[in-house]
Design an enzyme around this catalytic site. Structure first.
Site, PDB file in Angstrom:
ATOM      1  N   ASP A   1      -7.497   2.077  -4.444  1.00  0.00           N
ATOM      2  CA  ASP A   1      -8.517   2.042  -3.399  1.00  0.00           C
ATOM      3  C   ASP A   1      -8.958   3.467  -3.110  1.00  0.00           C
ATOM      4  O   ASP A   1      -8.210   4.248  -2.522  1.00  0.00           O
ATOM      5  CB  ASP A   1      -7.962   1.390  -2.131  1.00  0.00           C
ATOM      6  CG  ASP A   1      -9.029   1.203  -1.057  1.00  0.00           C
ATOM      7  OD1 ASP A   1     -10.192   1.591  -1.303  1.00  0.00           O
ATOM      8  OD2 ASP A   1      -8.706   0.672   0.011  1.00  0.00           O
TER       9      ASP A   1
ATOM     10  N   LYS B   1     -12.611  -9.434   3.744  1.00  0.00           N
ATOM     11  CA  LYS B   1     -11.766  -9.148   4.899  1.00  0.00           C
ATOM     12  C   LYS B   1     -12.388  -9.820   6.120  1.00  0.00           C
ATOM     13  O   LYS B   1     -13.583  -9.663   6.384  1.00  0.00           O
ATOM     14  CB  LYS B   1     -11.670  -7.640   5.157  1.00  0.00           C
ATOM     15  CG  LYS B   1     -10.937  -6.857   4.085  1.00  0.00           C
ATOM     16  CD  LYS B   1     -10.918  -5.371   4.446  1.00  0.00           C
ATOM     17  CE  LYS B   1     -10.183  -4.534   3.408  1.00  0.00           C
ATOM     18  NZ  LYS B   1     -10.257  -3.089   3.719  1.00  0.00           N
TER      19      LYS B   1
ATOM     20  N   ASP C   1      -0.730  -7.020   3.281  1.00  0.00           N
ATOM     21  CA  ASP C   1       0.539  -6.338   3.560  1.00  0.00           C
ATOM     22  C   ASP C   1       0.572  -5.675   4.925  1.00  0.00           C
ATOM     23  O   ASP C   1       1.503  -4.928   5.231  1.00  0.00           O
ATOM     24  CB  ASP C   1       0.832  -5.295   2.480  1.00  0.00           C
ATOM     25  CG  ASP C   1      -0.174  -4.132   2.489  1.00  0.00           C
ATOM     26  OD1 ASP C   1      -1.263  -4.299   3.068  1.00  0.00           O
ATOM     27  OD2 ASP C   1       0.131  -3.078   1.909  1.00  0.00           O
TER      28      ASP C   1
ATOM     29  N   THR D   1       0.807  -1.219   0.000  1.00  0.00           N
ATOM     30  CA  THR D   1       0.000   0.000   0.000  1.00  0.00           C
ATOM     31  C   THR D   1       0.842   1.272   0.000  1.00  0.00           C
ATOM     32  O   THR D   1       1.789   1.400   0.785  1.00  0.00           O
ATOM     33  CB  THR D   1      -0.940   0.023   1.220  1.00  0.00           C
ATOM     34  OG1 THR D   1      -1.782  -1.132   1.164  1.00  0.00           O
ATOM     35  CG2 THR D   1      -1.803   1.271   1.227  1.00  0.00           C
TER      36      THR D   1
ATOM     37  N   CYS E   1      -7.143  -6.851   4.052  1.00  0.00           N
ATOM     38  CA  CYS E   1      -6.832  -6.813   5.483  1.00  0.00           C
ATOM     39  C   CYS E   1      -6.917  -5.385   5.994  1.00  0.00           C
ATOM     40  O   CYS E   1      -6.941  -4.430   5.229  1.00  0.00           O
ATOM     41  CB  CYS E   1      -5.430  -7.365   5.745  1.00  0.00           C
ATOM     42  SG  CYS E   1      -4.083  -6.327   5.099  1.00  0.00           S
TER      43      CYS E   1
ATOM     44  N   LYS F   1      -3.736   4.368  -2.373  1.00  0.00           N
ATOM     45  CA  LYS F   1      -4.828   4.998  -1.647  1.00  0.00           C
ATOM     46  C   LYS F   1      -5.141   6.336  -2.303  1.00  0.00           C
ATOM     47  O   LYS F   1      -4.328   7.270  -2.277  1.00  0.00           O
ATOM     48  CB  LYS F   1      -4.447   5.195  -0.175  1.00  0.00           C
ATOM     49  CG  LYS F   1      -4.365   3.904   0.615  1.00  0.00           C
ATOM     50  CD  LYS F   1      -5.737   3.261   0.797  1.00  0.00           C
ATOM     51  CE  LYS F   1      -5.674   2.078   1.740  1.00  0.00           C
ATOM     52  NZ  LYS F   1      -7.007   1.478   1.954  1.00  0.00           N
TER      53      LYS F   1
ATOM     54  N   ASP G   1     -15.762  -3.023  -1.307  1.00  0.00           N
ATOM     55  CA  ASP G   1     -15.097  -3.189  -0.015  1.00  0.00           C
ATOM     56  C   ASP G   1     -16.075  -2.805   1.089  1.00  0.00           C
ATOM     57  O   ASP G   1     -16.708  -3.657   1.707  1.00  0.00           O
ATOM     58  CB  ASP G   1     -13.819  -2.361   0.049  1.00  0.00           C
ATOM     59  CG  ASP G   1     -13.033  -2.602   1.333  1.00  0.00           C
ATOM     60  OD1 ASP G   1     -13.483  -3.396   2.187  1.00  0.00           O
ATOM     61  OD2 ASP G   1     -11.961  -1.999   1.503  1.00  0.00           O
TER      62      ASP G   1
ATOM     63  N   GLU H   1     -11.075  -0.285  -6.037  1.00  0.00           N
ATOM     64  CA  GLU H   1     -11.873  -0.611  -4.862  1.00  0.00           C
ATOM     65  C   GLU H   1     -12.769   0.557  -4.459  1.00  0.00           C
ATOM     66  O   GLU H   1     -12.312   1.703  -4.384  1.00  0.00           O
ATOM     67  CB  GLU H   1     -10.975  -0.927  -3.661  1.00  0.00           C
ATOM     68  CG  GLU H   1     -10.371  -2.298  -3.620  1.00  0.00           C
ATOM     69  CD  GLU H   1      -9.658  -2.488  -2.295  1.00  0.00           C
ATOM     70  OE1 GLU H   1     -10.342  -2.670  -1.264  1.00  0.00           O
ATOM     71  OE2 GLU H   1      -8.414  -2.427  -2.288  1.00  0.00           O
TER      72      GLU H   1
ATOM     73  N   LYS I   1      -0.861  -1.005  -4.204  1.00  0.00           N
ATOM     74  CA  LYS I   1      -2.226  -0.557  -3.947  1.00  0.00           C
ATOM     75  C   LYS I   1      -2.160   0.918  -3.590  1.00  0.00           C
ATOM     76  O   LYS I   1      -1.516   1.296  -2.602  1.00  0.00           O
ATOM     77  CB  LYS I   1      -2.846  -1.360  -2.810  1.00  0.00           C
ATOM     78  CG  LYS I   1      -4.252  -0.900  -2.430  1.00  0.00           C
ATOM     79  CD  LYS I   1      -4.849  -1.855  -1.411  1.00  0.00           C
ATOM     80  CE  LYS I   1      -6.154  -1.325  -0.850  1.00  0.00           C
ATOM     81  NZ  LYS I   1      -6.809  -2.296   0.049  1.00  0.00           N
TER      82      LYS I   1
END
Length: 337
Positions: free
Chosen positions: A185, A256, A308, A136, A284, A160, A234, A211, A158
Site C-alpha cells: 500500500d 471500505k 486487521d 499491516t 478497513c 505500508k 483505494d 494499492e 500488507k
C-alpha cells in the site's frame, strides 16, 4: 426491507445516541502521510422497542473529515431517526463517508436484530465464513520493517510504503519472510517518474497487489503503461459515482465502508465493480471489531481481505470478532448483525 416510517401505534419512538470512543494502538501506526497512536471512532447507537443497533466509523482527515464534524452530522439526523429513518432514505440524506457509514450499519444491525435474522440473509447473501486477513506492517526503515514482518509470523502481509527507498524495503522484507504473501500500500506516495521502478521491484519480489501507487486525481499514467503487478484503487474510489474513471487504470478496487458510506452502498459498489471486470479487495481503517463486522459480508467475493484493524489495537472492544492468528471469523449477533 421494512419501512420503519410506518410504525404500528404504540411502538416506541426510535432514539439515537452518538459516542466518540478512543482505543490505543499497539505501538505506532505509520503510513506515508503520518503516524498515530490511537484509533478515534464514532459509534451510532439506535434503539427501538428495546432493540439496539450499532455502527462504528472512523473519520479520516484525508477526506476532509473530523471526529467532531462526523459526530455532529450523525446527531443532526436524530429527528429523522425518531421519525423512522431507514437505510434507503439515509442514502440521500448524507454523502458517502464516515457519518453515513455509522448510521447505515446501525440500521442494518437494528433490522437484523428486530427480524431475528442475520444481516447476510436480509441482504440476500451467502453466510460469510472464516477468512485470512492481511496484517499491516507500518512504514519504517528496511531493517525495521523486515524485523516486524518476521516477528508477525503471518501468511499475508500488507506493507505500508510510499517513501524514497521502497525497493530496498521490499528486498529486506522478502529476505525476512520468503514464504509470505505480500500486498503493498503506497498510500499515494509514489510519483510518475518512480512508478515503473517501484512496480518492477514489486514484481521482482512477488508482490500480489499494489494499492494506490499514485495520488488520486493524478493517476492517468496507470492507463498508459504495462502493469507488472495488479493495481488496486483505494483513495481513487469512494461511492458508485467514482467507478467510471477507474477502468483501464486499475485492476481491483478497495471497498471500505467508511468511504462508501456504509454496507448498503458497499454492496452496490462491489457488484458494479465486478460488472466492469474489476476485482474486489475488502479493506478497513484502524478501528474495532464493530467496524469490521459489517465488512465481513463482502469477504466471500474478495480477492484480498484486509480487516486487521483490531489486531493493531492494544485492546479491542468486547465482545469482538474472533481472530486466530490471521484467520478472522464472522461476527456473533452480540457484536453486530
Amino acid at each position: 426491507m421494512p419501512n420503519h416510517s410506518q410504525r404500528p401505534r404504540g411502538r416506541a419512538v426510535p432514539s439515537l445516541d452518538v459516542r466518540i470512543e478512543r482505543f490505543p494502538i499497539a505501538g505506532t501506526f505509520t503510513i506515508a502521510r503520518g503516524s498515530k497512536t490511537e484509533a478515534v471512532v464514532v459509534v451510532a447507537r439506535i434503539e427501538a422497542d428495546g432493540v439496539v443497533g450499532r455502527g462504528e466509523c472512523v473519520p479520516y482527515a484525508r477526506y476532509g473529515e473530523s471526529v467532531e464534524a462526523v459526530a455532529a452530522a450523525i446527531e443532526a439526523l436524530a429527528p429523522a431517526v425518531r421519525q423512522g429513518l431507514d437505510r434507503e432514505a439515509l442514502q440521500s440524506r448524507l454523502p458517502p463517508g464516515a457519518a453515513r457509514n455509522a448510521l447505515d450499519c446501525a440500521l442494518w444491525d437494528l433490522e437484523a436484530k428486530t427480524a431475528g435474522r442475520p444481516a447476510h440473509e436480509l441482504a440476500g447473501l451467502p453466510a460469510p465464513g472464516a477468512v485470512t486477513t492481511a496484517y499491516t506492517i507500518s512504514l519504517g526503515t528496511p531493517e525495521a520493517m523486515a524485523i516486524a514482518a518476521a516477528a508477525a509470523r503471518r501468511p499475508l502481509l500488507k506493507l505500508k510504503l510510499g517513501a524514497p527507498g521502497d525497493p530496498a524495503r521490499l528486498a529486506a522484507i522478502r529476505a525476512a519472510v520468503p514464504d509470505a504473501e505480500l500486498v503493498v500500500d503506497a498510500n499515494e506516495g509514489w510519483a510518475a517518474d518512480t512508478l515503473a521502478a517501484n512496480l518492477d521491484a514489486c514484481a521482482e519480489h512477488g508482490v500480489t497487489l499494489v494499492e494506490q501507487p499514485l495520488p488520486a486525481g493524478d493517476d492517468a499514467a496507470l492507463a498508459a503503461m504495462a502493469r507488472p503487478v495488479p493495481i488496486c484503487a483505494d483513495e481513487s474510489v469512494h461511492g458508485l459515482d467514482s467507478l467510471h474513471r477507474l477502468v483501464g487504470r486499475y485492476d481491483v478496487v478497495n471497498v471500505k465502508l467508511d468511504k462508501t458510506g456504509g454496507l448498503t452502498e458497499a454492496l452496490a459498489l462491489a457488484e458494479a465493480a465486478e460488472r466492469l471486470g474489476l476485482g474486489i479487495m475488502v479493506g478497513c481503517m484502524v478501528a474495532t471489531s464493530l467496524a469490521m463486522a459489517p465488512a465481513m459480508l463482502l469477504t466471500p467475493r474478495a480477492r484480498v481481505v484486509d480487516l486487521d484493524g483490531p489486531l493493531l489495537l492494544a485492546r479491542d472492544r468486547a465482545p469482538g470478532l474472533r481472530y486466530e492468528g490471521s484467520t478472522v471469523f464472522p461476527p456473533e449477533p452480540a457484536l453486530w448483525g
